[in-house]
Motif scaffolding. Structure first.
Motif, PDB file in Angstrom:
ATOM      1  N   LEU A   6       0.842  -1.188   0.000  1.00  0.00           N
ATOM      2  CA  LEU A   6       0.000   0.000   0.000  1.00  0.00           C
ATOM      3  C   LEU A   6       0.884   1.247   0.000  1.00  0.00           C
ATOM      4  O   LEU A   6       2.048   1.183   0.407  1.00  0.00           O
ATOM      5  CB  LEU A   6      -0.905   0.001   1.230  1.00  0.00           C
ATOM      6  N   THR A  63      -3.906  -2.624  -3.764  1.00  0.00           N
ATOM      7  CA  THR A  63      -5.005  -1.902  -3.132  1.00  0.00           C
ATOM      8  C   THR A  63      -5.457  -2.682  -1.907  1.00  0.00           C
ATOM      9  O   THR A  63      -5.071  -3.838  -1.690  1.00  0.00           O
ATOM     10  CB  THR A  63      -6.198  -1.749  -4.087  1.00  0.00           C
ATOM     11  N   LYS A  64      -6.298  -2.066  -1.111  1.00  0.00           N
ATOM     12  CA  LYS A  64      -6.838  -2.751   0.058  1.00  0.00           C
ATOM     13  C   LYS A  64      -7.684  -3.951  -0.359  1.00  0.00           C
ATOM     14  O   LYS A  64      -7.836  -4.903   0.413  1.00  0.00           O
ATOM     15  CB  LYS A  64      -7.667  -1.779   0.900  1.00  0.00           C
ATOM     16  N   ARG A  89      -6.137  -7.525  -0.262  1.00  0.00           N
ATOM     17  CA  ARG A  89      -5.987  -8.263   0.991  1.00  0.00           C
ATOM     18  C   ARG A  89      -6.994  -9.407   1.042  1.00  0.00           C
ATOM     19  O   ARG A  89      -8.109  -9.276   0.541  1.00  0.00           O
ATOM     20  CB  ARG A  89      -6.187  -7.321   2.188  1.00  0.00           C
TER      21      ARG A  89
END
Length: 304
Positions: free
Chosen positions: A212, A243-244, A247
């Motif tokens: 990130l 990007t988040k 995850r």
């Protein structure tokens, strides 16, 4: 020493992968070897439970025996450099963000990750899907970091990752150490049929970018404390930024926030700590602890 440089301190209990990997190149892998930590009584290792300690020691012994058996044939030596790590200091915000055992070969271009998980059950807290997703995520995260740190010299070849649980007595699959190539689709299907634990093989060509922007900022600050090398090309930065959404989607048990220790009074808290707004690497209980810590912290914070 004219100024304190945290990158020069080798700490076997350290959890920052950026520091560990940089120190491997600067000082040599053997200086970073964490094996000696597991020669002591588990009660003297406060950052691991007894079960966590013994499970990791079990894996370390398996890898050591493999090296002793295969080293005479000129095969690889694996050096354990971390038993619990985050990509860069202060980056692991939740339980899923921690990697476990990390090994490097002597070229620091090939790596092994072994995650150590509890047994699975049907209560919804843990599942094989979570374990698979988190193990693959750690492999992608590490390759992203390696690509960023070593983009010019000694570029990374691959990262192999797997996990162990009490169900298998924390035993590694021999194939994990014996092979250096990615499992074929047929081999992967065969492992599923035989209910063998997965092996993930991530290379510089097939990894999922997982850093990130906040990770990059912390990495840059830490490297600046060491003494800035050449600027990282923008293309390299773009190639490792994720990007988040990259995850893994995991159960609530893995989304628990991590406790952090105040860098001044050393009190451990799970929330309400403030982070240094300049270096983004040190946590404090509040402004009073930050003020009291500043005379020593400023020596390297100002280099960030």
């Amino acid at each position: 020493m004219n100024s304190f440089n945290p990158m020069m301190m080798v700490n076997t209990s350290g959890t920052c992968a950026t520091s560990k990997l940089t120190q491997c190149r600067d000082f040599g892998c053997y200086e970073i070897d964490i094996s000696r930590k597991f020669l002591q009584d588990p009660d003297n290792v406060p950052d691991l439970s007894r079960d966590e300690f013994m499970a990791r020691k079990n894996v370390l012994n398996q890898v050591k025996k493999w090296v002793e058996k295969n080293g005479a044939r000129g095969l690889k030596e694996w050096v354990p450099i971390a038993y619990q790590y985050e990509i860069v200091k202060a980056s692991a915000k939740r339980t899923r963000d921690w990697g476990h055992l990390l090994f490097t070969d002597l070229t620091t271009t090939r790596f092994l990750i072994v995650m150590v998980f509890p047994s699975t059950c049907d209560c919804g807290n843990f599942s094989h899907h979570d374990y698979d997703a988190m193990t693959k995520y750690q492999a992608d995260r590490l390759m992203s970091l390696l690509k960023y740190l070593h983009h010019s010299e000694g570029q990374p070849d691959w990262v192999r990752a797997t996990y162990v649980t009490p169900t298998q007595n924390y035993q590694l699959d021999p194939e994990f150490l014996n092979s250096e190539t990615a499992p074929s689709p047929a081999e992967t299907r065969d492992r599923l049929v035989k209910k063998l634990l997965p092996i993930f093989h991530v290379s510089a060509d097939n990894f999922i970018p997982s850093l990130l922007p906040s990770d990059i900022e912390k990495i840059e600050n830490l490297l600046n404390m060491k003494g800035r090398r050449k600027a990282v090309p923008s293309g390299v930065r773009e190639s490792v930024i994720g990007t988040k959404e990259s995850r893994p989607e995991v159960g609530e048990a893995w989304k628990q926030k991590n406790a952090r220790q105040c860098a001044y009074c050393e009190e451990v808290k799970e929330k309400d700590l403030m982070i240094c707004s300049r270096c983004k690497l040190a946590y404090y209980c509040g402004r009073e602890c930050q003020r009291l810590a500043w005379p020593s912290h400023k020596r390297y914070c100002k280099q960030a």
